[in-house]
Enzyme design. Structure first.
Site, PDB file in Angstrom:
ATOM      1  N   THR A 135       0.880  -1.163   0.000  1.00  0.00           N
ATOM      2  CA  THR A 135       0.000   0.000   0.000  1.00  0.00           C
ATOM      3  C   THR A 135       0.926   1.223   0.000  1.00  0.00           C
ATOM      4  O   THR A 135       2.076   1.133   0.419  1.00  0.00           O
ATOM      5  CB  THR A 135      -0.942   0.014   1.222  1.00  0.00           C
ATOM      6  OG1 THR A 135      -0.166  -0.026   2.411  1.00  0.00           O
ATOM      7  CG2 THR A 135      -1.902  -1.171   1.174  1.00  0.00           C
ATOM      8  N   GLY A 153       1.367   4.209   1.638  1.00  0.00           N
ATOM      9  CA  GLY A 153       2.033   4.691   2.846  1.00  0.00           C
ATOM     10  C   GLY A 153       2.981   3.665   3.433  1.00  0.00           C
ATOM     11  O   GLY A 153       4.071   4.010   3.911  1.00  0.00           O
ATOM     12  N   CYS A 154       2.591   2.410   3.377  1.00  0.00           N
ATOM     13  CA  CYS A 154       3.428   1.346   3.943  1.00  0.00           C
ATOM     14  C   CYS A 154       4.691   1.136   3.106  1.00  0.00           C
ATOM     15  O   CYS A 154       5.763   0.861   3.649  1.00  0.00           O
ATOM     16  CB  CYS A 154       2.627   0.059   4.066  1.00  0.00           C
ATOM     17  SG  CYS A 154       1.210   0.252   5.174  1.00  0.00           S
ATOM     18  N   THR A 155       4.562   1.280   1.813  1.00  0.00           N
ATOM     19  CA  THR A 155       5.726   1.168   0.939  1.00  0.00           C
ATOM     20  C   THR A 155       6.682   2.328   1.198  1.00  0.00           C
ATOM     21  O   THR A 155       7.894   2.130   1.330  1.00  0.00           O
ATOM     22  CB  THR A 155       5.286   1.133  -0.538  1.00  0.00           C
ATOM     23  OG1 THR A 155       4.485  -0.053  -0.728  1.00  0.00           O
ATOM     24  CG2 THR A 155       6.471   1.100  -1.477  1.00  0.00           C
ATOM     25  N   ALA A 206       8.421   1.742   4.510  1.00  0.00           N
ATOM     26  CA  ALA A 206       9.460   0.714   4.375  1.00  0.00           C
ATOM     27  C   ALA A 206      10.717   1.309   3.747  1.00  0.00           C
ATOM     28  O   ALA A 206      11.834   1.004   4.179  1.00  0.00           O
ATOM     29  CB  ALA A 206       8.948  -0.460   3.538  1.00  0.00           C
TER      30      ALA A 206
END
Length: 177
Positions: A66, A68-70, A73
């Site tokens: 997703t 924001g999560c990418t 990370a």
């Protein structure tokens, strides 16, 4: 139309608004083991084992792949060498899209840190269920000292700030040693 906009606003607020994490500074972090991947290779992550090496930066995120999560990370990947210099282990944990963590660890964690799959018990023990999608984890970062005590508990749906907050906690821990 107002109902649709209200629903969208509520969902955005649930993802982005700061909230307090359930586990507080000074609490004992629940021990766990989980299926994980590093550089696309599967392994079993153990919090107890990682804590023997030094503090652990345990960051929960909603779902692999997703936006924001990418981005989060990528930020943690860039900061991982600095965390390592400070003796800390970084581990990302998610309950969303867990079938894709192996690829996510290689592509977006850039082979720098591991990512683990959270089951329902882990999400419950750390009280990181995402309000709008309780089967997924929210965005909460913890820094855990080698004795298992929580040094930082930070929840904010916006990924920006998690690396800064956790880095500050690790530096403060090292300054007190």
């Amino acid at each position: 139309m107002k109902t649709v906009l209200a629903g969208v606003a509520a969902a955005a607020l649930a993802f982005a608004s700061p909230a307090l994490a359930a586990l507080k500074v000074g609490d004992k972090a629940p021990d766990f083991s989980a299926k994980a991947a590093l550089a696309g290779k599967d392994f079993d992550f153990s919090l107890a084992k990682a804590l023997k090496k030094g503090p652990v930066v345990l960051y929960f995120f909603p779902a692999a792949y997703t936006a924001g999560c990418t981005a989060e990370a990528h930020e943690f990947a860039e900061a991982t060498p600095e965390f390592e210099k400070l003796g800390a282990t970084v581990i990302g944990v998610t309950a969303g899209n867990v079938d894709r963590i192996k690829d996510f660890s290689k592509e977006h964690c850039r082979d720098k840190f591991a990512v683990a799959a959270a089951d329902k018990a882990l999400v419950k023990n750390y009280d990181v269920a995402l309000a709008v999608k309780p089967d997924w984890s929210n965005r909460t970062s913890y820094v855990i000292a080698p004795d298992g005590k929580i040094l930082l508990s930070y929840t904010d749906g916006n990924f920006m700030g998690h690396v800064t907050q956790t880095m500050g906690a690790v530096k403060a821990y090292n300054a007190k040693k």
